[in-house]
Design a protein around this motif. Structure first.
Motif, PDB file in Angstrom:
ATOM      1  N   VAL A 162      51.888 -15.788  45.713  1.00 39.07           N
ATOM      2  CA  VAL A 162      52.180 -14.366  45.852  1.00 39.07           C
ATOM      3  C   VAL A 162      52.508 -13.811  44.467  1.00 39.07           C
ATOM      4  O   VAL A 162      53.516 -14.189  43.857  1.00 39.07           O
ATOM      5  N   THR A 163      51.678 -12.938  43.962  1.00 38.10           N
ATOM      6  CA  THR A 163      51.905 -12.342  42.652  1.00 38.10           C
ATOM      7  C   THR A 163      53.230 -11.593  42.631  1.00 38.10           C
ATOM      8  O   THR A 163      53.532 -10.811  43.531  1.00 38.10           O
ATOM      9  N   GLY A 164      54.033 -11.857  41.608  1.00 41.12           N
ATOM     10  CA  GLY A 164      55.317 -11.170  41.485  1.00 41.12           C
ATOM     11  C   GLY A 164      56.456 -11.832  42.219  1.00 41.12           C
ATOM     12  O   GLY A 164      57.571 -11.299  42.252  1.00 41.12           O
ATOM     13  N   SER A 165      56.222 -12.992  42.804  1.00 42.94           N
ATOM     14  CA  SER A 165      57.280 -13.697  43.536  1.00 42.94           C
ATOM     15  C   SER A 165      57.971 -14.705  42.626  1.00 42.94           C
ATOM     16  O   SER A 165      57.412 -15.162  41.628  1.00 42.94           O
ATOM     17  N   VAL A 166      59.210 -15.045  43.006  1.00 48.78           N
ATOM     18  CA  VAL A 166      59.958 -16.064  42.253  1.00 48.78           C
ATOM     19  C   VAL A 166      60.584 -17.095  43.180  1.00 48.78           C
ATOM     20  O   VAL A 166      61.463 -17.843  42.781  1.00 48.78           O
ATOM     21  N   GLY A 167      60.128 -17.151  44.405  1.00 49.34           N
ATOM     22  CA  GLY A 167      60.680 -18.125  45.330  1.00 49.34           C
ATOM     23  C   GLY A 167      60.511 -17.689  46.769  1.00 49.34           C
ATOM     24  O   GLY A 167      59.948 -16.636  47.061  1.00 49.34           O
ATOM     25  N   VAL A 168      61.010 -18.525  47.656  1.00 49.94           N
ATOM     26  CA  VAL A 168      60.863 -18.319  49.097  1.00 49.94           C
ATOM     27  C   VAL A 168      62.135 -17.713  49.667  1.00 49.94           C
ATOM     28  O   VAL A 168      63.249 -18.077  49.269  1.00 49.94           O
ATOM     29  N   TYR A 169      61.969 -16.793  50.579  1.00 46.94           N
ATOM     30  CA  TYR A 169      63.095 -16.228  51.330  1.00 46.94           C
ATOM     31  C   TYR A 169      62.983 -16.759  52.760  1.00 46.94           C
ATOM     32  O   TYR A 169      62.048 -16.444  53.476  1.00 46.94           O
ATOM     33  N   GLY A 170      63.949 -17.582  53.140  1.00 50.45           N
ATOM     34  CA  GLY A 170      63.862 -18.244  54.441  1.00 50.45           C
ATOM     35  C   GLY A 170      63.201 -19.602  54.308  1.00 50.45           C
ATOM     36  O   GLY A 170      62.337 -19.967  55.107  1.00 50.45           O
ATOM     37  N   GLU A 171      63.611 -20.358  53.275  1.00 51.08           N
ATOM     38  CA  GLU A 171      63.068 -21.704  53.034  1.00 51.08           C
ATOM     39  C   GLU A 171      63.280 -22.573  54.269  1.00 51.08           C
ATOM     40  O   GLU A 171      64.310 -22.495  54.941  1.00 51.08           O
ATOM     41  N   LEU A 172      62.285 -23.406  54.580  1.00 57.21           N
ATOM     42  CA  LEU A 172      62.349 -24.282  55.744  1.00 57.21           C
ATOM     43  C   LEU A 172      62.568 -25.724  55.311  1.00 57.21           C
ATOM     44  O   LEU A 172      62.333 -26.092  54.154  1.00 57.21           O
ATOM     45  N   THR A 173      63.000 -26.542  56.241  1.00 53.15           N
ATOM     46  CA  THR A 173      63.067 -27.977  55.996  1.00 53.15           C
ATOM     47  C   THR A 173      61.677 -28.569  56.165  1.00 53.15           C
ATOM     48  O   THR A 173      60.767 -27.925  56.726  1.00 53.15           O
ATOM     49  N   ASP A 174      61.477 -29.793  55.692  1.00 53.12           N
ATOM     50  CA  ASP A 174      60.169 -30.443  55.835  1.00 53.12           C
ATOM     51  C   ASP A 174      59.732 -30.513  57.301  1.00 53.12           C
ATOM     52  O   ASP A 174      58.569 -30.194  57.620  1.00 53.12           O
TER      53      ASP A 174
END
Length: 265
Positions: A162-174
């Motif tokens: 995702v252009t302009g992103s710096v990480g995940v919002y709502g990271e999930l477990t494996d």
């Protein structure tokens, strides 16, 4: 001032103006460029309003996909019903729906699999931007729609950053990422560069009959299939008035279609 109030009320579908007759209120309007509107409130929107909007979309024949500004499941289901109806009538398009991270993960996964439809993409989390915003829900859905239909039909969304992103919002477990994949829920994961990326470019198709395989979960397959049909329809629409409905005419159409298929990437 009164003329401006009248003009706004007559021509705007969104603004309601009234004249301030309080003593001492200004009688002239300042010249303002790119100023923010203050006050007002969000309109109250019902499910019937979305159905009305869908009817307005019917006139657009070359539409690849759409989304709404709602994450309510009733609206999501109505979007699915709409694209299914359009497909029956010959318009090949997708709907992108989903829910924000405030909905428990198990519910999001169950809701995604309940669609079980190659025409529907369900977005289940979000991403953080380089300006500090946290994007999920309707805004993440809109971003995925743009990513899904703007590229070439052979492009895969898997690990698309995702252009302009710096990480995940709502990271999930494996394990949750595994569950999302088998539930037909498109989610964002973190790339090696620390950007948000689509973990798998999948739709909500999760059950398959004897003539189908797991490839039907891929957004790429749906887009390529729709592109093929659209090109074939364009050819037949163009030729149908110029060839006779006999053996030679039908052979000419088939030969033209086969040539298109051979050249199509």
């Amino acid at each position: 001032m009164w003329c401006l109030v009248q003009l706004i009320n007559e021509q705007s579908d969104y603004l309601v103006a009234s004249e301030d007759d309080t003593e001492g209120s200004p009688t002239t309007i300042d010249n303002v460029a790119n100023g923010k509107l203050e006050g007002g409130k969000d309109p109250e929107v019902s499910e019937g309003d979305y159905s009305y909007a869908y009817e307005k979309l019917d006139k657009y024949k070359n539409i690849s996909g759409f989304c709404t500004d709602s994450t309510e499941m009733s609206v999501n289901v109505s979007a699915q019903t709409y694209v299914n109806r359009r497909l029956e009538n010959g318009t090949r398009m997708i709907a992108v729906v989903g829910q924000g991270i405030s909905v428990p993960f198990e519910e999001r996964a169950q809701h995604a699999s309940s669609f079980d439809d190659f025409q529907v993409i369900f977005v289940g989390n979000g991403y953080q931007t380089n300006t500090g915003e946290f994007i999920d829900g309707a805004r993440a859905i809109a971003r995925v729609l743009g990513m899904a239909i703007s590229g070439f039909h052979t492009n895969s969304l898997t690990h698309e950053t995702v252009t302009g992103s710096v990480g995940v919002y709502g990271e999930l477990t494996d394990p949750e990422y595994d569950t999302a994949a088998t539930s037909g829920m498109l989610v964002f994961s973190e790339s090696d560069e620390g950007l948000a990326q689509t973990d798998y470019g999948i739709n909500t198709k999760v059950t398959f009959n004897e003539d189908e395989d797991q490839g039907w979960m891929k957004i790429r397959r749906t887009r390529t299939r729709f592109e093929l049909f659209n090109r074939a329809t364009s050819i037949t629409d163009r030729l149908i008035a110029t060839v006779d409905n006999n053996e030679d005419g039908r052979a000419h159409i088939l030969a033209t279609l086969n040539d298109m298929i051979d050249r199509m990437p």
